[in-house]
Design a protein around this motif. Structure first.
Motif, PDB file in Angstrom:
ATOM      1  N   UNK A 143       0.829  -1.203   0.000  1.00  0.00           N
ATOM      2  CA  UNK A 143       0.000   0.000   0.000  1.00  0.00           C
ATOM      3  C   UNK A 143       0.869   1.262   0.000  1.00  0.00           C
ATOM      4  N   UNK A 144       1.966   1.224   0.733  1.00  0.00           N
ATOM      5  CA  UNK A 144       2.847   2.395   0.772  1.00  0.00           C
ATOM      6  C   UNK A 144       3.439   2.692  -0.600  1.00  0.00           C
ATOM      7  N   UNK A 145       3.705   1.641  -1.366  1.00  0.00           N
ATOM      8  CA  UNK A 145       4.261   1.843  -2.705  1.00  0.00           C
ATOM      9  C   UNK A 145       3.267   2.572  -3.603  1.00  0.00           C
ATOM     10  N   UNK A 146       2.018   2.224  -3.479  1.00  0.00           N
ATOM     11  CA  UNK A 146       0.988   2.853  -4.311  1.00  0.00           C
ATOM     12  C   UNK A 146       0.873   4.341  -3.977  1.00  0.00           C
ATOM     13  N   UNK A 147       0.885   4.666  -2.701  1.00  0.00           N
ATOM     14  CA  UNK A 147       0.798   6.068  -2.276  1.00  0.00           C
ATOM     15  C   UNK A 147       2.018   6.842  -2.769  1.00  0.00           C
ATOM     16  N   UNK A 148       3.192   6.234  -2.651  1.00  0.00           N
ATOM     17  CA  UNK A 148       4.420   6.889  -3.108  1.00  0.00           C
ATOM     18  C   UNK A 148       4.377   7.137  -4.608  1.00  0.00           C
ATOM     19  N   UNK A 149       3.957   6.146  -5.362  1.00  0.00           N
ATOM     20  CA  UNK A 149       3.875   6.292  -6.815  1.00  0.00           C
ATOM     21  C   UNK A 149       2.870   7.378  -7.185  1.00  0.00           C
ATOM     22  N   UNK A 150       1.744   7.413  -6.522  1.00  0.00           N
ATOM     23  CA  UNK A 150       0.741   8.434  -6.808  1.00  0.00           C
ATOM     24  C   UNK A 150       1.278   9.836  -6.510  1.00  0.00           C
ATOM     25  N   UNK A 151       2.035   9.983  -5.427  1.00  0.00           N
ATOM     26  CA  UNK A 151       2.619  11.286  -5.089  1.00  0.00           C
ATOM     27  C   UNK A 151       3.628  11.724  -6.153  1.00  0.00           C
ATOM     28  N   UNK A 152       4.449  10.802  -6.614  1.00  0.00           N
ATOM     29  CA  UNK A 152       5.437  11.121  -7.642  1.00  0.00           C
ATOM     30  C   UNK A 152       4.738  11.558  -8.922  1.00  0.00           C
ATOM     31  N   UNK A 153       3.707  10.844  -9.307  1.00  0.00           N
ATOM     32  CA  UNK A 153       2.951  11.206 -10.523  1.00  0.00           C
ATOM     33  C   UNK A 153       2.321  12.588 -10.361  1.00  0.00           C
ATOM     34  N   UNK A 154       1.753  12.852  -9.210  1.00  0.00           N
ATOM     35  CA  UNK A 154       1.120  14.146  -8.965  1.00  0.00           C
ATOM     36  C   UNK A 154       2.133  15.278  -9.057  1.00  0.00           C
ATOM     37  N   UNK A 155       3.278  15.124  -8.393  1.00  0.00           N
ATOM     38  CA  UNK A 155       4.280  16.193  -8.388  1.00  0.00           C
ATOM     39  C   UNK A 155       4.917  16.383  -9.755  1.00  0.00           C
ATOM     40  N   UNK A 156       5.142  15.317 -10.499  1.00  0.00           N
ATOM     41  CA  UNK A 156       5.731  15.476 -11.833  1.00  0.00           C
ATOM     42  C   UNK A 156       4.732  16.149 -12.763  1.00  0.00           C
ATOM     43  N   UNK A 157       3.469  15.855 -12.613  1.00  0.00           N
ATOM     44  CA  UNK A 157       2.440  16.514 -13.411  1.00  0.00           C
ATOM     45  C   UNK A 157       2.362  17.999 -13.113  1.00  0.00           C
ATOM     46  N   UNK A 158       2.520  18.361 -11.864  1.00  0.00           N
ATOM     47  CA  UNK A 158       2.496  19.775 -11.490  1.00  0.00           C
ATOM     48  C   UNK A 158       3.676  20.516 -12.096  1.00  0.00           C
ATOM     49  N   UNK A 159       4.848  19.886 -12.096  1.00  0.00           N
ATOM     50  CA  UNK A 159       6.034  20.522 -12.671  1.00  0.00           C
ATOM     51  C   UNK A 159       5.849  20.724 -14.166  1.00  0.00           C
ATOM     52  N   UNK A 160       5.275  19.741 -14.833  1.00  0.00           N
ATOM     53  CA  UNK A 160       5.042  19.851 -16.268  1.00  0.00           C
ATOM     54  C   UNK A 160       4.058  20.974 -16.563  1.00  0.00           C
ATOM     55  N   UNK A 161       2.996  21.048 -15.795  1.00  0.00           N
ATOM     56  CA  UNK A 161       1.996  22.087 -16.003  1.00  0.00           C
ATOM     57  C   UNK A 161       2.611  23.466 -15.772  1.00  0.00           C
TER      58      UNK A 161
END
Length: 49
Positions: free
Chosen positions: A1-19
């Motif tokens: 479960x921790x891996x899923x949360x970590x992956x979701x956070x990374x995706x969210x932050x990388x998307x914000x940087x791209x935007x």
């Protein structure tokens, strides 16, 4: 479960940087010149060959 949360956070932050980059590029669009555009196209062409 921790891996899923970590992956979701990374995706969210990388998307914000791209935007943020997209917004900066469009805001600076008035400063683009033919030379700058040509340099960018040449860079992409060199990297993709």
């Amino acid at each position: 479960m921790n891996y899923i949360v970590t992956i979701m956070c990374v995706i969210l932050f990388s998307g914000c940087a791209t935007w943020g980059g997209i917004k900066k590029d469009t805001r600076d669009g008035a400063e683009w010149t033919k030379e700058k555009i040509n340099q960018g196209a040449s860079y992409v062409k060199d990297k993709t060959e």
